[in-house]
Design a protein around this motif. Structure first.
Motif, PDB file in Angstrom:
ATOM      1  N   ILE A 321       0.884  -1.226  -0.060  1.00 19.69           N
ATOM      2  CA  ILE A 321       0.001  -0.035   0.216  1.00 19.69           C
ATOM      3  C   ILE A 321       0.871   1.214  -0.057  1.00 19.69           C
ATOM      4  O   ILE A 321       2.099   1.256   0.526  1.00 19.69           O
ATOM      5  CB  ILE A 321      -1.169   0.110   1.173  1.00 19.69           C
ATOM      6  N   GLY A 322       0.429   2.327  -0.436  1.00 22.53           N
ATOM      7  CA  GLY A 322       1.451   3.482  -0.675  1.00 22.53           C
ATOM      8  C   GLY A 322       1.316   4.408   0.614  1.00 22.53           C
ATOM      9  O   GLY A 322       2.336   5.037   0.770  1.00 22.53           O
ATOM     10  N   HIS A 323       0.266   4.300   1.418  1.00 23.56           N
ATOM     11  CA  HIS A 323       0.277   5.284   2.574  1.00 23.56           C
ATOM     12  C   HIS A 323      -0.670   4.566   3.599  1.00 23.56           C
ATOM     13  O   HIS A 323      -1.743   4.077   3.334  1.00 23.56           O
ATOM     14  CB  HIS A 323      -0.219   6.666   2.264  1.00 23.56           C
ATOM     15  N   ALA A 324      -0.158   4.834   4.882  1.00 30.02           N
ATOM     16  CA  ALA A 324      -0.837   3.978   5.780  1.00 30.02           C
ATOM     17  C   ALA A 324      -2.219   4.432   6.065  1.00 30.02           C
ATOM     18  O   ALA A 324      -2.957   3.662   6.367  1.00 30.02           O
ATOM     19  CB  ALA A 324      -0.114   4.158   7.065  1.00 30.02           C
ATOM     20  N   GLU A 325      -2.561   5.644   5.793  1.00 33.69           N
ATOM     21  CA  GLU A 325      -4.020   6.181   6.156  1.00 33.69           C
ATOM     22  C   GLU A 325      -4.672   6.016   4.844  1.00 33.69           C
ATOM     23  O   GLU A 325      -6.100   6.893   4.897  1.00 33.69           O
ATOM     24  CB  GLU A 325      -3.929   7.502   6.913  1.00 33.69           C
ATOM     25  N   THR A 330      -6.674  -5.460   6.246  1.00 31.22           N
ATOM     26  CA  THR A 330      -7.328  -6.467   6.851  1.00 31.22           C
ATOM     27  C   THR A 330      -6.743  -7.801   6.961  1.00 31.22           C
ATOM     28  O   THR A 330      -6.889  -8.767   7.484  1.00 31.22           O
ATOM     29  CB  THR A 330      -8.655  -6.914   6.189  1.00 31.22           C
ATOM     30  N   GLY A 331      -5.306  -8.069   6.258  1.00 29.46           N
ATOM     31  CA  GLY A 331      -4.483  -8.957   6.177  1.00 29.46           C
ATOM     32  C   GLY A 331      -2.964  -8.416   6.057  1.00 29.46           C
ATOM     33  O   GLY A 331      -2.835  -7.498   6.162  1.00 29.46           O
ATOM     34  N   TRP A 332      -2.055  -9.389   5.914  1.00 33.43           N
ATOM     35  CA  TRP A 332      -0.592  -9.018   5.918  1.00 33.43           C
ATOM     36  C   TRP A 332      -0.417  -7.944   4.733  1.00 33.43           C
ATOM     37  O   TRP A 332      -0.870  -8.100   3.553  1.00 33.43           O
ATOM     38  CB  TRP A 332       0.326 -10.117   5.405  1.00 33.43           C
ATOM     39  N   ALA A 333       0.131  -6.888   4.964  1.00 33.87           N
ATOM     40  CA  ALA A 333       0.294  -5.598   4.301  1.00 33.87           C
ATOM     41  C   ALA A 333       1.491  -4.830   4.368  1.00 33.87           C
ATOM     42  O   ALA A 333       2.215  -5.198   5.536  1.00 33.87           O
ATOM     43  CB  ALA A 333      -1.063  -4.569   4.221  1.00 33.87           C
ATOM     44  N   ARG A 334       2.194  -4.374   3.577  1.00 35.35           N
ATOM     45  CA  ARG A 334       3.357  -3.507   3.762  1.00 35.35           C
ATOM     46  C   ARG A 334       3.176  -2.102   3.368  1.00 35.35           C
ATOM     47  O   ARG A 334       2.673  -2.016   2.050  1.00 35.35           O
ATOM     48  CB  ARG A 334       4.373  -4.275   2.836  1.00 35.35           C
TER      49      ARG A 334
END
Length: 348
Positions: A321-325, A330-334
């Motif tokens: 994903i580009g930005h945390a907000e 809902t699962g493993w993400a970076r």
């Protein structure tokens, strides 16, 4: 007071982990803090109490009062016995019965919160009870593990041990709860290895890195408040993992390596293996905070996992994903863009 107990803290070994998690990888180093008396958080507990005694904030024999999901509680009762302080722990109804029994056997008094705060969850509910308990115990000391700078300082020795044990480290992978061990460890390690990258591992439903607060199965990492000890500027990337992936990782470690542990251990093992696989030749190191015994009724209990749908399917790589907000994971993400959450400093 039993100050000789302090000699039992630290000096833990590192193990080479090559278990497929779930894919094969080049291997990583894990520091086994379960083999230290009081576990990993005994380091921070001892540091916080010694510093408070030196400042005069903690008087001889005074009570120590703290909120905990369990792991710091073990460290605090260890430090309390070593330094001669009774310990009162604010815990919640979801704390495992075995952990309650263990804490009481070590002499801790438990205050159990029965209902989560409608906004701040169990952590905020425990903090609310903590303030009420403090009012009833004049002269007591609250370490405030989430915001106490003596918490990270307790991990300087852990970092120095790693320097003695490893030729080099390129990537440090740390679970993040209070932010203490990631901040304290990386600060010291970068004096020796300035290019060391720091990868944070959080849980889905945690607010630490800008995600919305949700109910969480995993304990020991993540938060529904914003700890000031989290050193946001030091992180190069962050991963969020779900309980399905962590149960899979913990059980694979148990079957293949014998060395395993709880939610934080499975989470950092999963991410460390992934980093080792995608960054060929990198020396990856992580910290396994505790062993498996606390989790026999959860991670390693088939009925518990089956009832909560924790047997899969497990993701085998993170979603980028580009930005945390920008999106709720809902699962493993970076995310490779780590910023301070806009709501930092207030309950989530």
């Amino acid at each position: 007071m039993n100050r000789h107990l302090l000699d039992l803290v630290g000096k833990t070994p590192v193990a080479r982990i090559e278990t497929p998690l779930p894919h094969r990888h080049d291997g990583f180093w894990a520091k086994l803090e379960c083999l230290s008396a009081g576990g990993m958080k005994a380091r921070s507990a001892v540091a916080m109490l010694l510093a408070a005694r030196a400042r005069g904030d903690l008087r001889p024999g005074a009570a120590v009062v703290e909120s905990t999901s369990g792991t710091l509680g073990i460290g605090l009762v260890f430090a309390g016995q070593a330094l001669g302080h009774p310990v009162v722990l604010i815990v919640d109804a979801e704390l495992e019965p075995s952990m309650r029994a263990l804490l009481r056997s070590y002499g801790a008094r438990l205050e159990i919160v029965e209902d989560p705060h409608p906004v701040g969850g169990w952590q905020q509910a425990r903090l609310d009870r903590l303030h009420a308990v403090r009012d009833s115990l004049p002269g007591c000391f609250w370490p405030d593990q989430y915001n106490n700078p003596d918490n990270p300082s307790g991990y300087a020795d852990l970092a120095r041990e790693l320097v003695d044990q490893l030729d080099r480290a390129d990537v440090l992978v740390c679970s993040v709860g209070t932010g203490g061990h990631s901040a304290g460890t990386v600060a010291t390690l970068r004096r020796y290895w300035p290019r060391l990258r720091l990868v944070g591992v959080d849980t889905v439903g945690s607010t630490i890195f800008g995600q919305p607060a949700r109910s969480r199965v995993m304990r020991g990492l993540g938060s529904s408040i914003y700890p000031r000890n989290v050193a946001y500027a030091e992180f190069d990337e962050v991963h969020w993992v779900g309980p399905v992936e962590v149960v899979d990782a913990c059980r694979r470690l148990a079957r293949d390596t014998f060395v395993t542990g709880g939610w934080s251990t499975g989470a950092v093992a999963l991410v460390s293996a992934w980093v080792s696989r995608v960054e060929a030749g990198a020396s990856v190191v992580t910290v396994f905070p505790d062993g498996p015994h606390r989790y026999l009724g959860t991670i390693f209990d088939d009925d518990f996992c089956r009832a909560r749908g924790l047997f899969g399917p497990a993701a085998d790589r993170p979603l980028e994903i580009g930005h945390a907000e920008s999106v709720e994971v809902t699962g493993w993400a970076r995310c490779r863009s780590v910023t301070v959450p806009r709501a930092l400093g207030v309950p989530a």
